[in-house]
Design a protein around this motif. Structure first.
Motif, mmCIF file in Angstrom:
data_model
loop_
_atom_site.group_PDB
_atom_site.id
_atom_site.type_symbol
_atom_site.label_atom_id
_atom_site.label_comp_id
_atom_site.label_asym_id
_atom_site.label_seq_id
_atom_site.Cartn_x
_atom_site.Cartn_y
_atom_site.Cartn_z
ATOM 1 N N UNK A 92 25.851 -4.515 105.978
ATOM 2 C CA UNK A 92 27.117 -4.764 106.665
ATOM 3 C C UNK A 92 26.919 -4.787 108.181
ATOM 4 N N UNK A 93 26.016 -3.948 108.689
ATOM 5 C CA UNK A 93 25.698 -3.983 110.124
ATOM 6 C C UNK A 93 25.100 -5.330 110.505
ATOM 7 N N UNK A 94 24.218 -5.864 109.657
ATOM 8 C CA UNK A 94 23.659 -7.196 109.891
ATOM 9 C C UNK A 94 24.760 -8.239 109.971
ATOM 10 N N UNK A 95 25.774 -8.075 109.132
ATOM 11 C CA UNK A 95 26.870 -9.039 109.105
ATOM 12 C C UNK A 95 27.630 -9.042 110.429
ATOM 13 N N UNK A 96 27.776 -7.855 111.041
ATOM 14 C CA UNK A 96 28.449 -7.774 112.347
ATOM 15 C C UNK A 96 27.591 -8.445 113.420
ATOM 16 N N UNK A 97 26.307 -8.053 113.496
ATOM 17 C CA UNK A 97 25.396 -8.610 114.509
ATOM 18 C C UNK A 97 25.290 -10.127 114.403
ATOM 19 N N UNK A 98 25.414 -10.666 113.189
ATOM 20 C CA UNK A 98 25.236 -12.110 112.971
ATOM 21 C C UNK A 98 26.496 -12.911 113.236
ATOM 22 N N UNK A 99 27.594 -12.230 113.539
ATOM 23 C CA UNK A 99 28.863 -12.937 113.717
ATOM 24 C C UNK A 99 29.498 -12.647 115.075
ATOM 25 N N UNK A 100 28.683 -12.708 116.122
ATOM 26 C CA UNK A 100 29.224 -12.583 117.481
ATOM 27 C C UNK A 100 29.657 -13.977 117.931
ATOM 28 N N UNK A 101 30.943 -14.226 117.819
ATOM 29 C CA UNK A 101 31.523 -15.531 118.162
ATOM 30 C C UNK A 101 33.014 -15.356 118.438
ATOM 31 N N UNK A 102 33.648 -16.343 119.068
ATOM 32 C CA UNK A 102 35.030 -16.163 119.535
ATOM 33 C C UNK A 102 36.046 -15.798 118.468
ATOM 34 N N UNK A 103 35.803 -16.155 117.190
ATOM 35 C CA UNK A 103 36.792 -15.834 116.159
ATOM 36 C C UNK A 103 36.324 -14.716 115.225
ATOM 37 N N UNK A 104 35.280 -13.988 115.646
ATOM 38 C CA UNK A 104 34.773 -12.907 114.791
ATOM 39 C C UNK A 104 34.604 -11.619 115.595
ATOM 40 N N UNK A 105 33.423 -11.424 116.230
ATOM 41 C CA UNK A 105 33.176 -10.176 116.949
ATOM 42 C C UNK A 105 32.658 -10.426 118.359
ATOM 43 N N UNK A 106 32.917 -9.463 119.204
ATOM 44 C CA UNK A 106 32.485 -9.501 120.601
ATOM 45 C C UNK A 106 31.733 -8.204 120.872
ATOM 46 N N UNK A 107 30.485 -8.312 121.289
ATOM 47 C CA UNK A 107 29.726 -7.126 121.667
ATOM 48 C C UNK A 107 30.376 -6.480 122.882
ATOM 49 N N UNK A 108 30.593 -5.154 122.827
ATOM 50 C CA UNK A 108 31.183 -4.473 123.979
ATOM 51 C C UNK A 108 30.244 -3.430 124.580
#
Length: 493
Positions: A92-108
């Motif tokens: 699941x962590x891989x899924x977050x790291x792989x979906x850094x894009x405007x409609x998914x996740x933003x690294x903070x």
């Protein structure tokens, strides 16, 4: 005519009702977002569990990890108006790291990082902006550049090791290495990144402001004078101003045709060759990106070097193998620095460094914010606005052979567990925001291990809880790694 007191008295019941309604809706919102995830059933209004986090971060995150030890691999909580999810499961962590894009996740990078780092930080860039900046960072990490950095790194490491030898070697009192290693890394970062452009006074100011910045990463996000976070934000502004001056000086030096001698020189040399200049190449913007580099390099490296000493002291057979390998390739008595070819030969020492990073990853979590509702599993969708904490630490103890054992051989050319279990080795991130300086960071750790073990015998002072993890702000041993040091005969270069 009614007095102000009378008006307030008449409105008070309504204001109280509105406030209580807000608290009720806040609690209901938390419970709806939480769903069936493990987590507290009730959270303190407005502030959530932030007091518990600030009082004892280690205990707070340990409890989140324990709660997430279920088939779903997730747990929930609430911090200052923000719903959060802790992710223990590596996939699941891989899924977050792989979906850094405007409609998914933003690294903070930090739950309140944008307030602290400012608007020009690489961490908060997306799309073409992010790609463009990473492209013009590439010349900073070529083999030629890394070779020059290695020379600078070694000179600083050796200077500090000599100081440790003069001050502490053979003495009857032990020494805590945390502050010593922190000073070593701060000088290394200054020297490698902007070396010739900081005079002594600027370096001292730099040290003071960086300490304030560090404290701000662990404080309530109140950006006002007199508050730790507010002081940290002002320190970041002063750091950026200092680094902007360095960028301007470097541009002039590179335009005059001189050879690069530090990271900012390689960067400015590349920018000067591009007409028109690439986006985000103004001195102010470059200085903010350098603050990112400092944050990534300084505290992460301090954590790694501390844990290297802690773990090596408890593994005498590993120390013996490191010393044998290094002695075959390089000797302090040679009075020469380690060359890039010699560094490449230190394969076992590099495996030790990688295992240190796996066993005690400096940044144990990498916060992201959900920019939209995201279906993470078949049964749970992360709500928009959630701060998500993928655990790099927990991922590193999944998949690997006997993950609870410190075993550098897992990274040998025979076993290659870094490839077999690469989805669990998330120390440098994954995907588009993977750490650009990972080769530099790993080289720094290898050089320190090689030189420290060649120059010193060391014995840990053990006490109850000395190996417990504390966050300051990266992961460190509770006792600051307190050791007795003694010089090896003839080992000082």
């Amino acid at each position: 005519m009614l007095s102000s007191d009378s008006i307030f008295a008449s409105l008070a019941p309504y204001l109280l009702s509105v406030f209580l309604l807000y608290l009720l809706l806040e609690q209901l919102s938390y419970l709806v977002k939480k769903g069936n995830l493990p987590g507290p059933l009730f959270v303190t209004p407005i502030i959530g569990n932030v007091v518990a986090l600030l009082r004892d971060p280690t205990s707070f995150w340990y409890k989140q990890s324990v709660m997430a030890d279920t088939p779903v691999g997730l747990s929930a909580n609430y911090l200052i108006g923000k719903f959060i999810i802790y992710i223990k499961d590596a996939e699941l962590s891989n899924k977050i790291f792989s979906n850094i894009r405007p409609n998914a996740f933003h690294l903070v990078g930090h739950p309140f990082g944008k307030k602290l780092f400012g608007d020009y930080s690489l961490i908060y860039m997306f799309g073409e902006d992010h790609k463009s900046v990473r492209r013009h960072l590439a010349p900073n990490f070529t083999p030629k550049a890394l070779s020059i950095y290695s020379t600078l790194q070694q000179l600083v490491i050796l200077r500090h090791l000599r100081q440790w030898e003069e001050s502490f070697s053979g003495k009857s009192r032990p020494v805590s290495l945390r502050e010593l290693i922190r000073e070593l890394n701060l000088e290394t970062s200054q020297t490698v990144f902007v070396g010739p452009y900081l005079d002594k006074e600027a370096r001292n100011r730099f040290r003071t402001d960086y300490n304030l910045f560090n404290l701000g990463t662990m404080a309530l996000p109140i950006n006002l004078p007199g508050f730790t976070f507010g002081e940290a934000r002002q320190a970041v502004i002063r750091l950026a101003d200092t680094l902007a001056v360095c960028a301007g000086k470097s541009k002039l030096k590179m335009a005059a045709g001189e050879e690069p001698t530090c990271l900012i020189d390689f960067w400015m040399h590349s920018i000067n060759q591009q007409i028109p200049p690439p986006p985000h190449s103004e001195d102010k913007e470059i200085s903010c990106l350098l603050v990112d580099f400092l944050f990534a390099a300084q505290d992460a490296s301090t954590s790694s070097l501390l844990w290297a000493v802690v773990l090596l002291e408890s593994e005498p057979e590993v120390v013996r193998k490191v010393r044998e390998e290094v002695a075959r390739i390089w000797s302090p008595e040679s009075n020469a620095l380690i060359t890039p070819d010699q560094l490449a030969e230190m394969k076992y020492t590099r495996s030790v460094a990688r295992e240190v990073l796996r066993y005690r990853p400096p940044a144990s979590m990498v916060p992201h914010v959900a920019l939209g509702d995201f279906p993470l599993t078949e049964s749970y969708t992360i709500p928009k606005g959630t701060i998500v904490f993928p655990s790099v630490f927990d991922a590193a103890f999944q998949g690997f052979t006997e993950p609870d054992r410190f075993d550098p051989d897992r990274f040998s050319e025979t076993r290659k567990e870094d490839h077999v279990f690469k989805r669990n080795f998330l120390i440098f991130g994954l995907g588009s925001h993977q750490c650009v300086g990972q080769r530099y960071a790993l080289t720094h750790l290898v050089l320190f291990i090689a030189m420290f073990t060649s120059m010193f015998d060391f014995e840990r002072v053990r006490s109850d809880g000395c190996d417990d993890i504390v966050y300051c702000p990266t992961m460190s041993p509770k006792d600051g790694c307190t050791v007795y040091l003694s010089s090896q005969t003839g080992a000082t270069p």
